[in-house]
Write a protein that holds these residues in place. Sequence first.
Motif, PDB file in Angstrom:
ATOM      1  N   MET A 678     -17.998   4.882  -2.653  1.00 53.77           N
ATOM      2  CA  MET A 678     -16.833   4.543  -1.843  1.00 53.77           C
ATOM      3  C   MET A 678     -15.750   5.610  -1.983  1.00 53.77           C
ATOM      4  O   MET A 678     -15.127   6.010  -0.984  1.00 53.77           O
ATOM      5  CB  MET A 678     -16.289   3.176  -2.267  1.00 53.77           C
ATOM      6  N   TYR A 679     -15.519   6.067  -3.197  1.00 52.49           N
ATOM      7  CA  TYR A 679     -14.536   7.129  -3.413  1.00 52.49           C
ATOM      8  C   TYR A 679     -14.884   8.363  -2.586  1.00 52.49           C
ATOM      9  O   TYR A 679     -14.025   8.970  -1.941  1.00 52.49           O
ATOM     10  CB  TYR A 679     -14.478   7.514  -4.889  1.00 52.49           C
ATOM     11  N   ASN A 680     -16.146   8.756  -2.600  1.00 50.74           N
ATOM     12  CA  ASN A 680     -16.567   9.942  -1.860  1.00 50.74           C
ATOM     13  C   ASN A 680     -16.407   9.750  -0.358  1.00 50.74           C
ATOM     14  O   ASN A 680     -16.034  10.687   0.362  1.00 50.74           O
ATOM     15  CB  ASN A 680     -18.022  10.282  -2.203  1.00 50.74           C
ATOM     16  N   ALA A 681     -16.697   8.543   0.131  1.00 51.88           N
ATOM     17  CA  ALA A 681     -16.595   8.291   1.568  1.00 51.88           C
ATOM     18  C   ALA A 681     -15.155   8.383   2.055  1.00 51.88           C
ATOM     19  O   ALA A 681     -14.884   8.881   3.159  1.00 51.88           O
ATOM     20  CB  ALA A 681     -17.185   6.921   1.898  1.00 51.88           C
ATOM     21  N   LEU A 682     -14.207   7.905   1.239  1.00 52.25           N
ATOM     22  CA  LEU A 682     -12.809   7.853   1.652  1.00 52.25           C
ATOM     23  C   LEU A 682     -11.971   8.978   1.062  1.00 52.25           C
ATOM     24  O   LEU A 682     -10.775   9.069   1.351  1.00 52.25           O
ATOM     25  CB  LEU A 682     -12.198   6.503   1.245  1.00 52.25           C
ATOM     26  N   GLY A 683     -12.568   9.799   0.231  1.00 51.66           N
ATOM     27  CA  GLY A 683     -11.814  10.876  -0.402  1.00 51.66           C
ATOM     28  C   GLY A 683     -10.838  10.381  -1.441  1.00 51.66           C
ATOM     29  O   GLY A 683      -9.788  11.000  -1.659  1.00 51.66           O
ATOM     30  N   LEU A 684     -11.158   9.277  -2.109  1.00 51.44           N
ATOM     31  CA  LEU A 684     -10.238   8.668  -3.047  1.00 51.44           C
ATOM     32  C   LEU A 684     -10.417   9.211  -4.455  1.00 51.44           C
ATOM     33  O   LEU A 684     -11.513   9.595  -4.867  1.00 51.44           O
ATOM     34  CB  LEU A 684     -10.432   7.143  -3.081  1.00 51.44           C
ATOM     35  N   LYS A 685      -9.326   9.179  -5.169  1.00 47.52           N
ATOM     36  CA  LYS A 685      -9.361   9.470  -6.599  1.00 47.52           C
ATOM     37  C   LYS A 685      -9.611   8.193  -7.386  1.00 47.52           C
ATOM     38  O   LYS A 685     -10.370   8.180  -8.359  1.00 47.52           O
ATOM     39  CB  LYS A 685      -8.051  10.111  -7.036  1.00 47.52           C
ATOM     40  N   CYS A 686      -8.983   7.091  -6.949  1.00 50.52           N
ATOM     41  CA  CYS A 686      -9.249   5.799  -7.580  1.00 50.52           C
ATOM     42  C   CYS A 686      -8.775   4.683  -6.652  1.00 50.52           C
ATOM     43  O   CYS A 686      -7.923   4.887  -5.774  1.00 50.52           O
ATOM     44  CB  CYS A 686      -8.571   5.687  -8.952  1.00 50.52           C
ATOM     45  N   PHE A 687      -9.349   3.520  -6.865  1.00 48.62           N
ATOM     46  CA  PHE A 687      -8.971   2.288  -6.163  1.00 48.62           C
ATOM     47  C   PHE A 687      -8.863   1.232  -7.255  1.00 48.62           C
ATOM     48  O   PHE A 687      -9.868   0.813  -7.830  1.00 48.62           O
ATOM     49  CB  PHE A 687     -10.037   1.904  -5.134  1.00 48.62           C
ATOM     50  N   THR A 688      -7.649   0.815  -7.567  1.00 49.94           N
ATOM     51  CA  THR A 688      -7.407  -0.042  -8.719  1.00 49.94           C
ATOM     52  C   THR A 688      -6.853  -1.387  -8.276  1.00 49.94           C
ATOM     53  O   THR A 688      -5.962  -1.444  -7.425  1.00 49.94           O
ATOM     54  CB  THR A 688      -6.392   0.623  -9.676  1.00 49.94           C
ATOM     55  N   THR A 689      -7.391  -2.465  -8.823  1.00 47.92           N
ATOM     56  CA  THR A 689      -6.838  -3.795  -8.576  1.00 47.92           C
ATOM     57  C   THR A 689      -5.900  -4.157  -9.721  1.00 47.92           C
ATOM     58  O   THR A 689      -6.146  -3.837 -10.881  1.00 47.92           O
ATOM     59  CB  THR A 689      -7.951  -4.845  -8.459  1.00 47.92           C
ATOM     60  N   VAL A 690      -4.826  -4.842  -9.385  1.00 49.34           N
ATOM     61  CA  VAL A 690      -3.790  -5.180 -10.359  1.00 49.34           C
ATOM     62  C   VAL A 690      -3.516  -6.679 -10.274  1.00 49.34           C
ATOM     63  O   VAL A 690      -3.254  -7.215  -9.185  1.00 49.34           O
ATOM     64  CB  VAL A 690      -2.482  -4.405 -10.076  1.00 49.34           C
ATOM     65  N   ASP A 691      -3.567  -7.364 -11.400  1.00 50.41           N
ATOM     66  CA  ASP A 691      -3.224  -8.784 -11.443  1.00 50.41           C
ATOM     67  C   ASP A 691      -1.753  -8.969 -11.110  1.00 50.41           C
ATOM     68  O   ASP A 691      -0.883  -8.348 -11.729  1.00 50.41           O
ATOM     69  CB  ASP A 691      -3.497  -9.353 -12.828  1.00 50.41           C
ATOM     70  N   VAL A 692      -1.480  -9.820 -10.120  1.00 51.88           N
ATOM     71  CA  VAL A 692      -0.099 -10.127  -9.757  1.00 51.88           C
ATOM     72  C   VAL A 692       0.110 -11.634  -9.865  1.00 51.88           C
ATOM     73  O   VAL A 692      -0.848 -12.414  -9.906  1.00 51.88           O
ATOM     74  CB  VAL A 692       0.242  -9.627  -8.333  1.00 51.88           C
ATOM     75  N   ALA A 693       1.369 -12.042  -9.906  1.00 54.85           N
ATOM     76  CA  ALA A 693       1.720 -13.438 -10.178  1.00 54.85           C
ATOM     77  C   ALA A 693       1.836 -14.215  -8.879  1.00 54.85           C
ATOM     78  O   ALA A 693       2.813 -14.092  -8.142  1.00 54.85           O
ATOM     79  CB  ALA A 693       3.036 -13.491 -10.956  1.00 54.85           C
ATOM     80  N   HIS A 694       0.822 -15.028  -8.584  1.00 55.00           N
ATOM     81  CA  HIS A 694       0.844 -15.902  -7.422  1.00 55.00           C
ATOM     82  C   HIS A 694       0.341 -17.275  -7.854  1.00 55.00           C
ATOM     83  O   HIS A 694       0.015 -17.485  -9.019  1.00 55.00           O
ATOM     84  CB  HIS A 694      -0.003 -15.308  -6.294  1.00 55.00           C
ATOM     85  N   ARG A 695       0.253 -18.191  -6.916  1.00 61.25           N
ATOM     86  CA  ARG A 695      -0.145 -19.550  -7.258  1.00 61.25           C
ATOM     87  C   ARG A 695      -1.641 -19.689  -7.440  1.00 61.25           C
ATOM     88  O   ARG A 695      -2.143 -20.752  -7.768  1.00 61.25           O
ATOM     89  CB  ARG A 695       0.343 -20.510  -6.174  1.00 61.25           C
ATOM     90  N   THR A 696      -2.359 -18.650  -7.191  1.00 57.97           N
ATOM     91  CA  THR A 696      -3.791 -18.610  -7.449  1.00 57.97           C
ATOM     92  C   THR A 696      -4.117 -17.197  -7.912  1.00 57.97           C
ATOM     93  O   THR A 696      -3.276 -16.300  -7.846  1.00 57.97           O
ATOM     94  CB  THR A 696      -4.588 -18.962  -6.172  1.00 57.97           C
ATOM     95  N   LYS A 697      -5.327 -16.986  -8.393  1.00 59.30           N
ATOM     96  CA  LYS A 697      -5.714 -15.651  -8.847  1.00 59.30           C
ATOM     97  C   LYS A 697      -5.574 -14.676  -7.686  1.00 59.30           C
ATOM     98  O   LYS A 697      -6.125 -14.887  -6.606  1.00 59.30           O
ATOM     99  CB  LYS A 697      -7.153 -15.668  -9.349  1.00 59.30           C
ATOM    100  N   CYS A 698      -4.834 -13.603  -7.912  1.00 62.71           N
ATOM    101  CA  CYS A 698      -4.501 -12.689  -6.819  1.00 62.71           C
ATOM    102  C   CYS A 698      -4.421 -11.266  -7.353  1.00 62.71           C
ATOM    103  O   CYS A 698      -3.927 -11.029  -8.456  1.00 62.71           O
ATOM    104  CB  CYS A 698      -3.170 -13.100  -6.189  1.00 62.71           C
ATOM    105  N   TYR A 699      -4.932 -10.345  -6.548  1.00 66.45           N
ATOM    106  CA  TYR A 699      -4.888  -8.926  -6.886  1.00 66.45           C
ATOM    107  C   TYR A 699      -3.991  -8.179  -5.904  1.00 66.45           C
ATOM    108  O   TYR A 699      -4.075  -8.378  -4.687  1.00 66.45           O
ATOM    109  CB  TYR A 699      -6.279  -8.296  -6.813  1.00 66.45           C
ATOM    110  N   GLY A 700      -3.139  -7.306  -6.439  1.00 66.41           N
ATOM    111  CA  GLY A 700      -2.588  -6.218  -5.659  1.00 66.41           C
ATOM    112  C   GLY A 700      -3.516  -5.030  -5.836  1.00 66.41           C
ATOM    113  O   GLY A 700      -4.531  -5.103  -6.529  1.00 66.41           O
ATOM    114  N   THR A 701      -3.182  -3.914  -5.204  1.00 70.91           N
ATOM    115  CA  THR A 701      -4.063  -2.759  -5.359  1.00 70.91           C
ATOM    116  C   THR A 701      -3.265  -1.463  -5.283  1.00 70.91           C
ATOM    117  O   THR A 701      -2.218  -1.392  -4.625  1.00 70.91           O
ATOM    118  CB  THR A 701      -5.171  -2.756  -4.282  1.00 70.91           C
TER     119      THR A 701
END
Length: 847
Positions: A678-701
Amino acid sequence: MTFADSGNKRVTVTGPTGLLHFLASRRMAVMRSSMELKHTEVPSSTVEDATPAPVFVDDRITVYAFPIHAEHATTEPTDEKSPSEAGPSIPAKRKRSSSPAGPSKRPPTKAASDHELDESVATAEDAIHPDEAEAAADTDTPDYNTLCDTDPQKWRTLIVNSMFPLQGPELTPEEEFAIRKRTRREQKMRENYLRAGLPIPPALRQPSTAPSSQPKFTAIRSDRGRRLPRFTYGPEGRATLCYVLVGPTGRGHFDREKAELLQVPRGPERARLTKGETVKFMVDDGAGNKIERTVTPEECMGPPEIPRAMVLLDVPTPSHIPDVVKSFTQNPFYSEFHSNPATDPREPVVHVVYHLCGKGVLEDERYKAFMRGFPEDTHQVVSSREHGDDRVVFSRAAYNQLRLGLLDPDMFPLPTHRPGPRRDLSSIPGLPARVEHLRHSCHVELRPAREPCIDPFAKPDFFTPVIEAGAGTWVPEDVHRAFLKAKKKISKVKEVGREPRSGDNVEIVPLGTCSALASLYRNASSTLVRIPGHGSILLDAGEGTWGQLARLYGDDGQDTVTGVWEVLRDLRCIFASHMHGDHHLGLSKILAMRKLLDPAPTQPLYFIGLPSHIIYLEEHSELEDLGLNQADGNGVIAISGNHLRWNPKNSKEQQRRDIPEHILLRRQEKTQQDVENMYNALGLKCFTTVDVAHRTKCYGTVIEHRDGWRIVFSADTMPSNKLVEAGQNATLLIHEATMADDQEEMAHDKAHSTFSQAMKVASDMQAENILLTHFSARYPRMPPTTSLPDSPRASPSPGPHLGLAFDQTRFTIGDMWKMKFYLRAIELNMGDVAQDDDEDTMISSWD
């Protein structure tokens, strides 16, 4: 869920085989304790020699439903293949069937899939504590493993019933909110005890709310990380439903003259005759004697009113034509609706037939002959993309976009539309005389039977003619001056010059900017990020995302190469942040449409989400091919967001000890390879998910490109220090701003952010630009801007370039600096549009 929120207590849904599986697959996102959902699953086979049981009956209408199937080759799918992998199925002969055809009786695989294991190791938030599991075992809920083998359909029924249980007394919204808030607080306390390795106090082992007011979601809780019993279609294959709606048989008119001749007394006796009852009464025989007389309804009632019927035929492909024709020629019940008007007044007469025709159906000689078989006075209404216009659907929003296009036509493009049909119905030879295309606000009344006509109470559309004209759009003088002033300021800044920066050419396309549910001007959450030379990333996919894409980029229905199909082919990654439906219920539609690309995609589409999302997609793919795990490697490749978490030091404690080490290693190696691809396809260095505070399990990125730019996406969250730390020096922060600053307490209770809180996150993150989105339905047109730093009415302050997201706008990161100059002009324009708009706005909340 919209029905439930509007106060409906009971709703019945009818559909083909697979309906229960479809509903149950939404169990982790869709539930309402205030409503009961009844379901009718129509069998895949119909009865030929008996009157079928109706799927719905009340005192006004009776509805019948029957399935039709496509004709295929003679390859029968084996039990070892999923519907997406299996070959075409043989259309089975119609047979007797008095109950819905269940799924395959093959016992489901006992071993959990990789994604099921992922769910079990996801986080402590998702885990079920042993005390809760023991409490669930004490209920009368049947065992999953038992029902999977013996009656999987019953398990699906239990799941759906637990999603909409209608339990306990009817509560006010405030009472329900208080209960949910207290339950969440107790759940959080249990999680804290779990993390600390301490025993849970008895008072917290069960919710403190009374059982009568707290719905039991035991079946959902115990099934959360586990797939539904596997579903396969029978030998008939996938069906589409057609319907016949029959109106009431009206009684005849009461003949007063005949009643007088028969000396029927006025009063209760005449009322009973009109109800169809035989009456007896005493009369004078003319000689002074009293005799008893019996009068039947037929003696003084006119002929009954002939019932009228409506037929709805969904024929998606020409291969479905033989089966729909067979249903009206060989089935003794439905064939009565395809004949000349009945002489028996009790037999219904078809007043209107609706034909939902897929490509190539209406031109097929077999179908035209079938249409001509209905009585000549039957109205036949056709819905076909090939023969209808493609007008602007949401004309008020499009009109607003047209006016803002005077400010910046590149940033505010007009939705694609086509006023006229590609091919008129009159150009098709052999159609019945009384045929017309489906029109907006066109009514066909059955009782009394009337000609099709435009609803006289329909609100006139003043906007569509202006939009279709495309020129000469009028704006108020103050708005016009604001537009000119903004353009003049931007011209001056351009003259000074601006150094180009990394990421300037990355395009941002907000497709949905509303929270909870769509409003008049805003759809549910979704944002498209287009990276030149690499592809696109879709951040969330709320309901209606495909429609937004099609309206913005165009879908002429002729090919799958240009317009929205080109954008779909260019899509490389979809990220779903959490399980609330307004962020992912449009996902399956996009994947299903991707399967229609011709030629097929030559690169895979990577999906990043929670294990719950992946389980949902796997279950839905048993009903409809979504391209998961294609043999050629160019389908959808799912990656659990747990493997991309920003905080790697906690990864080991998230893994359950009961999973063999070699399984974990094998899965990690495969996932890592998928991530690198996926990184190679999009030219990305990284794609990171981050736990954020919501009323259910939720990721920012956090998305970081090899060219040096970085985009941070908050999803739904309260202000998050983790996101600030992970996204330092972001090129662009896309952050939710659900509530205005005067709603800070409500934002905290619902685990959302206010405008100023989002701006502080951007400041702490040292972001160059911030795009605010996910506005509450309380602000359907323009969110309050008086407290924002770049607002013309607020005191100026340094900080990132601020932009407000509007549906179907298009801009590059390098152009975001313009938005602060546009803000005042947009605000004035929206205020004027608001004066023309008297529609009520529904204020609701997904959670």
